[in-house]
Design an enzyme around this catalytic site. Structure first.
Site, PDB file in Angstrom:
ATOM      1  NE  ARG A   1      -7.651   2.741  -8.409  1.00  7.52           N
ATOM      2  CZ  ARG A   1      -7.404   2.809  -9.791  1.00  7.52           C
ATOM      3  NH1 ARG A   1      -8.727   3.285 -10.287  1.00  7.52           N
ATOM      4  NH2 ARG A   1      -6.739   2.760 -10.315  1.00  7.52           N
TER       5      ARG A   1
ATOM      6  NE  ARG B   1      -2.294   0.889 -19.471  1.00  7.76           N
ATOM      7  CZ  ARG B   1      -3.191   0.820 -18.538  1.00  7.76           C
ATOM      8  NH1 ARG B   1      -4.494   0.439 -19.038  1.00  7.76           N
ATOM      9  NH2 ARG B   1      -2.877   0.943 -17.275  1.00  7.76           N
TER      10      ARG B   1
ATOM     11  NE  ARG C   1      -1.915   5.200 -16.961  1.00  6.50           N
ATOM     12  CZ  ARG C   1      -2.836   4.773 -16.693  1.00  6.50           C
ATOM     13  NH1 ARG C   1      -3.881   4.177 -17.193  1.00  6.50           N
ATOM     14  NH2 ARG C   1      -2.854   4.068 -15.199  1.00  6.50           N
TER      15      ARG C   1
ATOM     16  NE  ARG D   1      -0.983   1.479 -11.860  1.00  2.15           N
ATOM     17  CZ  ARG D   1      -0.741   1.496 -13.187  1.00  2.15           C
ATOM     18  NH1 ARG D   1       0.565   1.285 -13.786  1.00  2.15           N
ATOM     19  NH2 ARG D   1      -1.767   1.192 -14.138  1.00  2.15           N
TER      20      ARG D   1
ATOM     21  CE  LYS E   1     -10.555  -0.525 -13.811  1.00  2.04           C
ATOM     22  NZ  LYS E   1      -9.139  -1.337 -13.805  1.00  2.04           N
TER      23      LYS E   1
HETATM   24  P1  ADP Z   1      -5.317   1.928 -13.679  1.00  2.00           P
HETATM   25  O1  ADP Z   1      -6.494   1.221 -13.434  1.00  2.00           O
HETATM   26  O2  ADP Z   1      -4.572   1.290 -14.863  1.00  2.00           O
HETATM   27  O3  ADP Z   1      -4.511   1.666 -12.453  1.00  2.00           O
HETATM   28  P2  ADP Z   1      -6.393   4.344 -13.547  1.00  2.00           P
HETATM   29  O4  ADP Z   1      -6.543   5.135 -15.016  1.00  2.00           O
HETATM   30  O5  ADP Z   1      -7.864   3.989 -13.129  1.00  2.00           O
HETATM   31  O6  ADP Z   1      -5.296   3.221 -13.924  1.00  2.00           O
HETATM   32  O7  ADP Z   1      -5.704   5.197 -12.330  1.00  2.00           O
HETATM   33  C1  ADP Z   1      -4.552   5.749 -12.570  1.00  2.00           C
HETATM   34  C2  ADP Z   1      -4.197   6.358 -11.246  1.00  2.00           C
HETATM   35  O8  ADP Z   1      -5.299   7.376 -10.609  1.00  2.00           O
HETATM   36  C3  ADP Z   1      -4.297   5.569  -9.895  1.00  2.00           C
HETATM   37  O9  ADP Z   1      -2.984   4.718  -9.761  1.00  2.00           O
HETATM   38  C4  ADP Z   1      -4.614   6.307  -8.695  1.00  2.00           C
HETATM   39  O10 ADP Z   1      -3.411   7.175  -8.198  1.00  2.00           O
HETATM   40  C5  ADP Z   1      -5.565   7.729  -9.447  1.00  2.00           C
HETATM   41  N1  ADP Z   1      -6.891   7.078  -9.042  1.00  2.00           N
HETATM   42  C6  ADP Z   1      -7.932   6.680 -10.122  1.00  2.00           C
HETATM   43  N2  ADP Z   1      -9.022   6.499  -9.457  1.00  2.00           N
HETATM   44  C7  ADP Z   1      -8.855   6.653  -8.384  1.00  2.00           C
HETATM   45  C8  ADP Z   1      -9.893   6.527  -7.381  1.00  2.00           C
HETATM   46  N3  ADP Z   1     -11.180   6.136  -7.410  1.00  2.00           N
HETATM   47  N4  ADP Z   1      -9.458   6.720  -5.782  1.00  2.00           N
HETATM   48  C9  ADP Z   1      -8.152   7.170  -5.716  1.00  2.00           C
HETATM   49  N5  ADP Z   1      -7.174   6.962  -6.747  1.00  2.00           N
HETATM   50  C10 ADP Z   1      -7.660   7.018  -8.041  1.00  2.00           C
END
Ligand code: ADP
Length: 191
Positions: free
Chosen positions: A89, A128, A134, A146, A14
């Site tokens: 999400r 990554r 991270r 996740r 994404k």
């Molecule tokens: P990825 O898609 O690689 O899991 P992101 O960068 O989108 O990683 O998100 C990293 C973390 O941030 C998630 O695992 C969560 O803890 C938090 N997070 C991000 N976006 C949301 C969301 N919309 N709702 C709840 N938690 C979120």
């Protein structure tokens, strides 16, 4: 206004595709993951609060995320549209986003979902993790959590947009440009 949700599991690509989309279509990127990481690096209260959820690969509570997105939309000047990445999400987040955007008369045009199988996701995230710094990219148990959270809490969001006839799935394996070509075809139809 061209408001798009870019959807898919962690590691689906994404972030990579968002960069290309915002450049080609001149859209404003809203990545909740990036916003949380910015808060973390700046040491804000919001960042400290989010960290324990992020480190374990769990979701940050809905109201916190929704408030942060609302603020980001409000502080953004006039734009052609938004690309939402990593948000909504949960179905509750999707409902809140609809309310927020409908008030402003700028509804979501469509959701583009990147489909990638679990084995490939794990491989990509671990790779990554070697450079991203991270914590949540470096531990197999956290990555698996996740993906599990995605399946339980986030996948229903796809159905939410499907019911509104706004759902488009794209096979997320192939070269970056190949996938971007397919995304562009979908966006050109939405415009
Ligand atoms: P990825 O898609 O690689 O899991 P992101 O960068 O989108 O990683 O998100 C990293 C973390 O941030 C998630 O695992 C969560 O803890 C938090 N997070 C991000 N976006 C949301 C969301 N919309 N709702 C709840 N938690 C979120």
């Amino acid at each position: 206004m061209l408001n798009i949700v870019l959807f898919g599991p962690p590691g689906a690509g994404k972030g990579t595709q968002s960069e290309k989309i915002i450049e080609k279509y001149n859209l404003q990127h809203i990545s909740t993951g990036d916003l949380f990481r910015k808060h973390l690096s700046e040491g804000t209260e919001l960042g400290k609060m989010a960290q324990k959820y992020m480190d374990e690969g769990n979701l940050v509570p809905d109201e916190v995320v929704i408030g942060m997105v609302d603020d980001k939309i409000k502080e953004t000047g006039p734009v052609n549209g938004f690309i939402f990445d990593g948000f909504p999400r949960t179905v509750h987040q999707a409902e809140a986003l609809d309310i927020l955007l409908n008030e402003k008369n700028m509804p979501i045009k469509g959701m583009i979902a990147l489909e990638v199988d679990e084995e490939e996701l794990k491989k990509r995230i671990l790779l990554r993790g070697k450079t991203s710094g991270r914590a949540d990219d470096q531990d197999v148990a956290k990555i698996e959590n996740r993906i599990k959270v995605y399946q339980a809490e986030t996948l229903p969001v796809a159905e939410y947009y499907r019911k509104q006839d706004k759902y488009e799935a794209i096979h997320g394996i192939g070269s970056i440009d190949e996938i971007f070509g397919k995304i562009s075809d979908v966006i050109d139809k939405l415009k």
